[in-house]
Scaffold this active site. Structure first.
Site, PDB file in Angstrom:
ATOM      1  N   SER A 103     -48.925 -38.720 -20.736  1.00 42.47           N
ATOM      2  CA  SER A 103     -49.269 -37.328 -21.018  1.00 42.47           C
ATOM      3  C   SER A 103     -49.223 -36.454 -19.770  1.00 42.47           C
ATOM      4  O   SER A 103     -48.182 -36.298 -19.156  1.00 42.47           O
ATOM      5  CB  SER A 103     -50.644 -37.300 -21.693  1.00 42.47           C
ATOM      6  OG  SER A 103     -50.934 -36.025 -22.206  1.00 42.47           O
TER       7      SER A 103
ATOM      8  N   ASP B 101     -38.023 -34.457 -11.291  1.00 43.35           N
ATOM      9  CA  ASP B 101     -36.939 -33.556 -11.657  1.00 43.35           C
ATOM     10  C   ASP B 101     -36.641 -32.530 -10.567  1.00 43.35           C
ATOM     11  O   ASP B 101     -35.506 -32.088 -10.401  1.00 43.35           O
ATOM     12  CB  ASP B 101     -37.271 -32.823 -12.959  1.00 43.35           C
ATOM     13  CG  ASP B 101     -37.069 -33.697 -14.183  1.00 43.35           C
ATOM     14  OD1 ASP B 101     -36.603 -34.846 -14.028  1.00 43.35           O
ATOM     15  OD2 ASP B 101     -37.382 -33.238 -15.295  1.00 43.35           O
TER      16      ASP B 101
ATOM     17  N   LYS C 201     -45.351 -40.339 -23.462  1.00 42.78           N
ATOM     18  CA  LYS C 201     -46.025 -39.441 -24.409  1.00 42.78           C
ATOM     19  C   LYS C 201     -45.603 -38.006 -24.095  1.00 42.78           C
ATOM     20  O   LYS C 201     -46.047 -37.423 -23.117  1.00 42.78           O
ATOM     21  CB  LYS C 201     -47.540 -39.584 -24.320  1.00 42.78           C
ATOM     22  CG  LYS C 201     -48.296 -38.645 -25.267  1.00 42.78           C
ATOM     23  CD  LYS C 201     -49.797 -38.851 -25.158  1.00 42.78           C
ATOM     24  CE  LYS C 201     -50.544 -37.915 -26.096  1.00 42.78           C
ATOM     25  NZ  LYS C 201     -50.520 -36.516 -25.654  1.00 42.78           N
TER      26      LYS C 201
END
Length: 556
Positions: free
Chosen positions: A294, A305, A319
């Site tokens: 999460s 990223d 998740k």
């Protein structure tokens, strides 16, 4: 001709719209009829069933069954049972400050939290609850009901009696004044002798971002500070906003960290950093494992990223769903999945598809072969649909059934309870270690008649014997060879314990430390034997390798 074609298209679109509207209306009408029928069934059962029904209990189970069909994160919280959701978000609750566990017919004090009313009053790990405010704890008592009884408004008192093992007075009574218990999301941080900083973050609540920022500021004042490791292993997440705030310490203001998308296009929301960063250059590594989920994955995935951090460890949970709380009548709360989140590369890391179920009812898992490629800001390839894959995978050594049973059957826990009863005075944390004498004492503590574990060699040999008989190869000479091999592979508990000595000592060390030392001391004691952390430090201190990982080489 063109005009006729346009008119035909118009009528086609019109009929399609009418059909869609008609279908939607039909579904809405059918849903209303089903809901009316459901209410009628409940009323009939409540009024006319031959026996008196626990109507409230039935309705609670019905709600749970309904939500179970959707996903495990959509949950109902009645007004009298909202401590869990409030403690997760606000980082505090009112009670005595102790974990409890049910074993067999009894509910035990599992671990009184450090500096909690429970610990200060004298409760200890291993105490079996006998009564709460005079009411007996029976074998049928639910652990959730016990938790409710122990919690309550700060300043109020609760009286408990416990049965204490390994002590002269087996039954003891305590009066405990409840207090506001703060859930500390950052049990430890510090800079080692090599200049590598470390932060253990266990959850994302309302105080997580502030505590992380304060810790980083403190470490930045250390002249030997060269890089930072943030440990998100076993961190199940929490507040999305907290993850965004923590990421803002490392990337420029206005950087997109995550965006969420709901059922409708208008439900999309973009989260960008709003504060000035503390440092955009210092080497950063993040530790992940299968328990990283999460909000933890938002922090780790976004910094991956953005090529701002090296991810080290094992693949995260996966998740990618967002929950929000919605008010219900009578002050009840529904935590409902309202969207999916996408990190800066555009990928969704959700691994389970709850809208498509396998024949056994389990959610479908996206196979690696069907995941899609995305690119980080620097052009590195990352994938969706399966959690966050580390830049450097370092798996911890896998356990076995013997180690599993030592923990799951409470052998190490009960041994630590007995040891603490016989050695009530702690030694300094830096001086304590599990000695040869303690290890041998643990071996003697285990009752071979009650200690059960899968003996894989013997199980495998039995399988081979059965296969040989079934396929016609079990001659007298083969049977004799099996007997010889069986004698050579026969399990001996003492041998198996010695063979797993290193891992058992780590288990015992953690259990014993829980009896004597603070959360910070316990974390600090674990760091010296942490192979994943060691690899992350190695990368932090090797600037060239760090840069190679984050910036792919250009093709010649």
């Amino acid at each position: 001709m063109k005009r006729l074609f346009a008119i035909a298209l118009l009528f086609t679109a019109l009929f399609a719209a009418i059909g869609a509207t008609s279908t939607a209306a039909a579904k809405k009408d059918q849903f209303a009829r089903k809901l009316h029928t459901f209410n009628a069934i409940v009323k009939e059962l409540h009024t006319n069933y031959v026996d008196t029904l626990d109507a409230i209990g039935i309705m609670d189970k019905t709600i749970d069954a309904l939500l179970y069909q959707i996903d495990p994160y959509t949950e109902y919280y009645p007004a009298d049972n909202q401590d869990e959701i409030l403690s997760l978000s606000q980082g505090k609750y009112a009670g005595i400050g102790s974990f409890i566990v049910k074993r067999g017919d009894s509910v035990y004090i599992s671990e009184p939290q450090w500096e909690s009313p429970a610990r200060k009053s004298g409760l200890k790990a291993g105490d079996a609850l006998v009564t709460i405010d005079g009411d007996s704890i029976s074998k049928s008592t639910d652990v959730g009901d016990v938790s409710k009884r122990l919690r309550g408004q700060a300043g109020t008192e609760v009286k408990v009696s416990v049965r204490r093992p390994y002590g002269p007075d087996s039954t003891l009574s305590f009066t405990i004044r409840r207090a506001d218990i703060k859930v500390n999301p950052l049990p430890y941080y510090g800079v080692d002798s090599l200049g590598v900083g470390y932060i253990r973050l266990t959850t994302f609540n309302e105080s997580s971002a502030r505590q992380v920022r304060d810790a980083i500021l403190d470490m930045l004042r250390d002249p030997k500070f060269k890089g930072l490791v943030i440990d998100l292993r076993s961190n199940g997440g929490g507040l999305l906003e907290s993850a965004v705030q923590i990421a803002s310490n490392f990337v420029p203001k206005g950087t997109e960290i995550v965006r969420t998308r709901g059922r409708e296009t208008r439900d999309e929301r973009v989260y960008k950093t709003v504060g000035q960063p503390l440092d955009t250059k210092i080497p950063l590594a993040i530790l992940t494992d299968g328990g990283t989920a999460s909000a933890s994955e938002i922090l780790a995935g976004s910094l991956q990223d953005l090529d701002r951090a090296v991810i080290v460890g094992d693949r995260s949970f996966g998740k990618g769903l967002v929950q929000t709380t919605r008010p219900l009548p009578y002050d009840d709360i529904l935590k409902i999945t309202t969207g999916r989140y996408y990190i800066p590369s555009g990928r969704l890391i959700q691994v389970l598809d709850y809208s498509h179920r396998n024949p056994d009812g389990s959610p479908a898992r996206m196979p690696d072969s069907l995941t899609h490629e995305f690119a980080t800001r620097a052009g590195r390839t990352v994938r969706d649909g399966g959690g966050i894959t580390p830049d450097l995978t370092v798996k911890r050594a896998e356990g076995n059934r013997l180690l599993y049973n030592i923990m799951s059957d409470f052998w190490a826990y009960d041994f630590a309870t007995r040891y603490a009863a016989l050695h009530p005075e702690p030694v300094p944390s830096d001086s304590f270690k599990v000695s040869d004498e303690i290890f041998e004492d643990f071996k003697a503590f285990i009752d071979p008649e009650r200690f059960k574990y899968d003996k894989q060699c013997e199980t495998g040999l039995k399988y081979l014997r059965d296969a040989a008989k079934a396929e016609g190869y079990m001659t007298d000479s083969v049977a004799a060879q099996f007997d010889i091999l069986g004698a050579m592979l026969k399990h001996d508990l003492g041998h198996d314990l010695d063979f797993n000595r290193k891992d058992i000592i780590e288990i015992l060390d953690d259990e014993l430390a829980a009896r004597y030392y603070s959360d910070a001391d316990r974390v600090r004691r674990q760091l010296g034997n942490d192979s994943v952390l060691a690899k992350a430090k190695e990368i932090i201190l090797d600037k060239e390798r760090y840069q190679i990982i984050l910036k792919p080489r250009k093709e010649e």
